[in-house]
Motif scaffolding. Sequence first.
Motif, PDB file in Angstrom:
ATOM      1  N   LEU A 255       0.844  -1.196   0.000  1.00 16.32           N
ATOM      2  CA  LEU A 255       0.000   0.000   0.000  1.00 16.32           C
ATOM      3  C   LEU A 255       0.880   1.247   0.000  1.00 16.32           C
ATOM      4  CD1 LEU A 255      -2.808   1.452   0.437  1.00 16.32           C
ATOM      5  CD2 LEU A 255      -2.270   1.371   2.876  1.00 16.32           C
ATOM      6  N   ARG A 256       0.567   2.189  -0.891  1.00 17.43           N
ATOM      7  CA  ARG A 256       1.243   3.483  -0.932  1.00 17.43           C
ATOM      8  C   ARG A 256       0.208   4.604  -0.813  1.00 17.43           C
ATOM      9  NH1 ARG A 256       6.412   2.049  -2.398  1.00 17.43           N
ATOM     10  NH2 ARG A 256       6.560   0.092  -3.577  1.00 17.43           N
ATOM     11  N   PHE A 257       0.700   5.827  -0.621  1.00 18.49           N
ATOM     12  CA  PHE A 257      -0.186   6.940  -0.307  1.00 18.49           C
ATOM     13  C   PHE A 257      -0.092   8.061  -1.349  1.00 18.49           C
ATOM     14  CE2 PHE A 257       0.812   4.893   3.723  1.00 18.49           C
ATOM     15  CZ  PHE A 257      -0.451   4.697   4.256  1.00 18.49           C
ATOM     16  N   ASN A 258      -1.236   8.591  -1.703  1.00 19.14           N
ATOM     17  CA  ASN A 258      -1.346   9.786  -2.536  1.00 19.14           C
ATOM     18  C   ASN A 258      -0.419   9.714  -3.750  1.00 19.14           C
ATOM     19  OD1 ASN A 258      -3.367  11.025  -0.942  1.00 19.14           O
ATOM     20  ND2 ASN A 258      -1.822  11.577   0.580  1.00 19.14           N
ATOM     21  N   GLY A 259       0.437  10.722  -3.945  1.00 18.22           N
ATOM     22  CA  GLY A 259       1.259  10.773  -5.150  1.00 18.22           C
ATOM     23  C   GLY A 259       2.662  10.237  -4.966  1.00 18.22           C
ATOM     24  N   ALA A 260       2.875   9.342  -4.011  1.00 16.56           N
ATOM     25  CA  ALA A 260       4.218   8.818  -3.760  1.00 16.56           C
ATOM     26  C   ALA A 260       4.684   7.957  -4.933  1.00 16.56           C
ATOM     27  CB  ALA A 260       4.219   7.996  -2.471  1.00 16.56           C
ATOM     28  N   PRO A 261       5.779   8.331  -5.600  1.00 18.78           N
ATOM     29  CA  PRO A 261       6.259   7.567  -6.753  1.00 18.78           C
ATOM     30  C   PRO A 261       7.211   6.445  -6.329  1.00 18.78           C
ATOM     31  CG  PRO A 261       7.584   9.532  -6.506  1.00 18.78           C
ATOM     32  CD  PRO A 261       6.569   9.556  -5.385  1.00 18.78           C
ATOM     33  N   THR A 262       7.468   5.555  -7.259  1.00 24.70           N
ATOM     34  CA  THR A 262       8.505   4.537  -7.055  1.00 24.70           C
ATOM     35  C   THR A 262       9.663   4.741  -8.030  1.00 24.70           C
ATOM     36  OG1 THR A 262       7.369   3.019  -8.564  1.00 24.70           O
ATOM     37  CG2 THR A 262       6.850   2.829  -6.223  1.00 24.70           C
ATOM     38  N   ALA A 263       9.413   5.276  -9.199  1.00 27.75           N
ATOM     39  CA  ALA A 263      10.462   5.481 -10.203  1.00 27.75           C
ATOM     40  C   ALA A 263      11.537   6.406  -9.656  1.00 27.75           C
ATOM     41  CB  ALA A 263       9.855   6.071 -11.481  1.00 27.75           C
ATOM     42  N   GLY A 264      12.763   5.931  -9.682  1.00 28.54           N
ATOM     43  CA  GLY A 264      13.880   6.700  -9.163  1.00 28.54           C
ATOM     44  C   GLY A 264      14.176   6.440  -7.697  1.00 28.54           C
ATOM     45  N   TYR A 265      13.285   5.740  -7.024  1.00 31.30           N
ATOM     46  CA  TYR A 265      13.462   5.458  -5.597  1.00 31.30           C
ATOM     47  C   TYR A 265      13.325   3.963  -5.307  1.00 31.30           C
ATOM     48  CZ  TYR A 265      12.449  10.457  -5.537  1.00 31.30           C
ATOM     49  OH  TYR A 265      12.459  11.812  -5.778  1.00 31.30           O
ATOM     50  N   GLU A 266      13.500   3.139  -6.323  1.00 29.57           N
ATOM     51  CA  GLU A 266      13.254   1.702  -6.192  1.00 29.57           C
ATOM     52  C   GLU A 266      14.093   1.060  -5.095  1.00 29.57           C
ATOM     53  OE1 GLU A 266      12.577   2.911 -10.516  1.00 29.57           O
ATOM     54  OE2 GLU A 266      14.091   3.281  -8.948  1.00 29.57           O
ATOM     55  N   HIS A 267      15.341   1.496  -4.948  1.00 28.85           N
ATOM     56  CA  HIS A 267      16.237   0.874  -3.962  1.00 28.85           C
ATOM     57  C   HIS A 267      15.703   1.041  -2.545  1.00 28.85           C
ATOM     58  CE1 HIS A 267      19.940  -0.585  -2.167  1.00 28.85           C
ATOM     59  NE2 HIS A 267      20.040   0.523  -1.452  1.00 28.85           N
ATOM     60  N   GLN A 281      -8.477  15.821  -1.295  1.00 28.65           N
ATOM     61  CA  GLN A 281      -7.801  17.058  -1.688  1.00 28.65           C
ATOM     62  C   GLN A 281      -6.967  16.832  -2.947  1.00 28.65           C
ATOM     63  OE1 GLN A 281      -5.233  18.700   1.304  1.00 28.65           O
ATOM     64  NE2 GLN A 281      -4.941  20.618   0.219  1.00 28.65           N
ATOM     65  N   LEU A 282      -6.273  15.703  -2.997  1.00 34.27           N
ATOM     66  CA  LEU A 282      -5.489  15.369  -4.181  1.00 34.27           C
ATOM     67  C   LEU A 282      -6.403  15.176  -5.393  1.00 34.27           C
ATOM     68  CD1 LEU A 282      -2.513  12.980  -4.503  1.00 34.27           C
ATOM     69  CD2 LEU A 282      -4.530  12.504  -5.882  1.00 34.27           C
ATOM     70  N   MET A 283      -7.518  14.471  -5.195  1.00 30.98           N
ATOM     71  CA  MET A 283      -8.425  14.188  -6.302  1.00 30.98           C
ATOM     72  C   MET A 283      -9.020  15.463  -6.895  1.00 30.98           C
ATOM     73  SD  MET A 283     -10.426  10.913  -4.685  1.00 30.98           S
ATOM     74  CE  MET A 283     -11.590  10.840  -6.045  1.00 30.98           C
ATOM     75  N   ALA A 284      -9.225  16.475  -6.065  1.00 27.31           N
ATOM     76  CA  ALA A 284      -9.870  17.704  -6.520  1.00 27.31           C
ATOM     77  C   ALA A 284      -8.886  18.742  -7.039  1.00 27.31           C
ATOM     78  CB  ALA A 284     -10.683  18.308  -5.372  1.00 27.31           C
ATOM     79  N   SER A 285      -7.595  18.447  -6.949  1.00 25.50           N
ATOM     80  CA  SER A 285      -6.579  19.422  -7.355  1.00 25.50           C
ATOM     81  C   SER A 285      -6.096  19.146  -8.779  1.00 25.50           C
ATOM     82  CB  SER A 285      -5.384  19.367  -6.391  1.00 25.50           C
ATOM     83  OG  SER A 285      -4.341  20.200  -6.838  1.00 25.50           O
ATOM     84  N   PRO A 286      -6.315  20.071  -9.721  1.00 26.20           N
ATOM     85  CA  PRO A 286      -5.859  19.859 -11.107  1.00 26.20           C
ATOM     86  C   PRO A 286      -4.343  19.680 -11.206  1.00 26.20           C
ATOM     87  CG  PRO A 286      -7.406  21.700 -10.974  1.00 26.20           C
ATOM     88  CD  PRO A 286      -7.047  21.331  -9.566  1.00 26.20           C
ATOM     89  N   GLU A 287      -3.597  20.307 -10.283  1.00 31.14           N
ATOM     90  CA  GLU A 287      -2.135  20.216 -10.336  1.00 31.14           C
ATOM     91  C   GLU A 287      -1.627  18.796 -10.081  1.00 31.14           C
ATOM     92  OE1 GLU A 287      -3.791  22.352  -8.470  1.00 31.14           O
ATOM     93  OE2 GLU A 287      -3.460  24.267  -9.541  1.00 31.14           O
ATOM     94  N   GLN A 288      -2.444  17.952  -9.470  1.00 25.81           N
ATOM     95  CA  GLN A 288      -2.017  16.595  -9.154  1.00 25.81           C
ATOM     96  C   GLN A 288      -2.242  15.605 -10.293  1.00 25.81           C
ATOM     97  OE1 GLN A 288      -0.329  15.869  -6.443  1.00 25.81           O
ATOM     98  NE2 GLN A 288      -0.525  17.982  -5.708  1.00 25.81           N
ATOM     99  N   PRO A 320     -19.188  17.065   1.379  1.00 24.72           N
ATOM    100  CA  PRO A 320     -17.835  16.515   1.501  1.00 24.72           C
ATOM    101  C   PRO A 320     -16.827  17.631   1.774  1.00 24.72           C
ATOM    102  CG  PRO A 320     -18.469  16.626  -0.795  1.00 24.72           C
ATOM    103  CD  PRO A 320     -19.694  16.998  -0.003  1.00 24.72           C
ATOM    104  N   ASP A 321     -15.710  17.264   2.349  1.00 27.47           N
ATOM    105  CA  ASP A 321     -14.678  18.262   2.653  1.00 27.47           C
ATOM    106  C   ASP A 321     -14.094  18.824   1.357  1.00 27.47           C
ATOM    107  OD1 ASP A 321     -13.519  19.572   4.830  1.00 27.47           O
ATOM    108  OD2 ASP A 321     -11.638  18.497   4.547  1.00 27.47           O
ATOM    109  N   TYR A 322     -13.859  17.965   0.387  1.00 29.95           N
ATOM    110  CA  TYR A 322     -13.410  18.353  -0.955  1.00 29.95           C
ATOM    111  C   TYR A 322     -14.309  17.647  -1.970  1.00 29.95           C
ATOM    112  CZ  TYR A 322      -9.134  20.500   0.824  1.00 29.95           C
ATOM    113  OH  TYR A 322      -8.237  21.316   1.476  1.00 29.95           O
TER     114      TYR A 322
END
Length: 457
Positions: A255-267, A281-288, A320-322
């Motif tokens: 399980l990972r959270f929100n926009g946490a990537p794996t590419a570049g951090y695999e090790h 909040q992430l879902m409602a933000s166009p920047e995400q 809803p909050d967002y």
Amino acid sequence: MLIWRRSGNTLWCAQPPWKWGTNRIWLSFAVLCLTIVSIVCLQSGIMLHLGSRDPGVPSNFMGIVFQDIQISSKRNKTLKILSAAGSVNRNLEITVQTLTEDSFFSRIKKFWQRLEKVLAGFQQLRKVSHSILPVPWPVWQKKLSSQVLSPRLQQVFQNYQTMNKYQVPSGAGQQPGNPHLTGMDLLCQLKSRVNVSTVLSDEGPFAEPVWRGMLPQRSLAEDLGHLKTCAVVSSAGSMLGSGLGNEIDSHDAVLRFNGAPTAGYEHDVGTKTTLRLVNSQLMASPEQHFLDGLLYAQGTLVAWDPAPYPGDLEEWYKSPDYPLFEPFRTLRTKRPWQLFHLLHPRLQWELWELVQEGADELVQRNPPSSGLLGTVLMMSLCELVHVYEFLPSQRQSNQCHYYQDFSDEACTLGAYHPLLFEKNLVRRMNCGTQTDLAQRGRVTLPGFQVLNCIQKA
């Protein structure tokens, strides 16, 4: 000549009038200076002999670093100074000797030989220091309270206590006795009192025709099937340098959270993503770029949004909050094959009540963090759960996310979320070793399905 100047709270070393160029030239200059100083010391005949009786250091370590020079002149003198500092029994011997009548080049050769042994000795000492590291990581040895917060965070803490945005009634979550529950007692209470579920297509306002075909027909547990070992990977900056990637990927589900990537951090964080818990909040933000980002096209998505206490579906749907419902419907239409669930809002407040009951003071009347929600979600799905860097390890850092260069102590101790008290709750439930916590930042929790909780009469 180097000139020092102060800018804010930081000392800066200004460059000399001439231009050195790259960092390699600076390093070469430093080595040259060190060599000149060493030659002067050799010429003047001064050597230091350090003797250590620290039991944490190998007995032959200092002898390897500085060996005695054979005395061949009556002019040699030895000055011994014995001192003790605190609880460390350490003797310091300063030996002043006149060098033997060796040639200049012979002395230089001996100097470099000793320097090589010094470097090898420090490598050995580094290994020893890692092996004797005190565990658990000291900040989590004691019970924490809001008193450990900085004045800034204490003010934020007080503001959220009085704000009560989610209409939590006075006295909610305040029951005597629970602050001292630990281990199996606390785990069984969590299992019996927290209802972990996702919203189904026939519940409340989601049974309306406009939602037909949007929500799953089965629960998340039915969709994922039986899971044995699971990893919950926090986004904490202290994941950097952990080298836990292979261990994380060895689990049945991650399980990972929100926009946490794996590419570049695999090790450090691995590559596998089975579930991703995202907030509204992430879902409602166009920047995400939630709707078109490739990151969110992998694995199963689970969304959550803060709801008014105590998490009624009808009330949540109206306010809803967002605005998460429209992005949810859009993505379901765009990728109908991808599993996407909504976490039932009552979970956050049932969990919050346990957090409040486990504290000796009033906590923020805001929902728990994604980290705690994700941990409990996986406990409902898996037999064994490993949570990484929710409780800080020896790599503890104020860097908020391993993929962003931004630091704030609120990311560890909490501001909006009652994170400080959540960590205390998880610490009291941890079934893993203190070494795992200190070195890996790993908490071990049993899944609800394997807990054998016998109800007391």
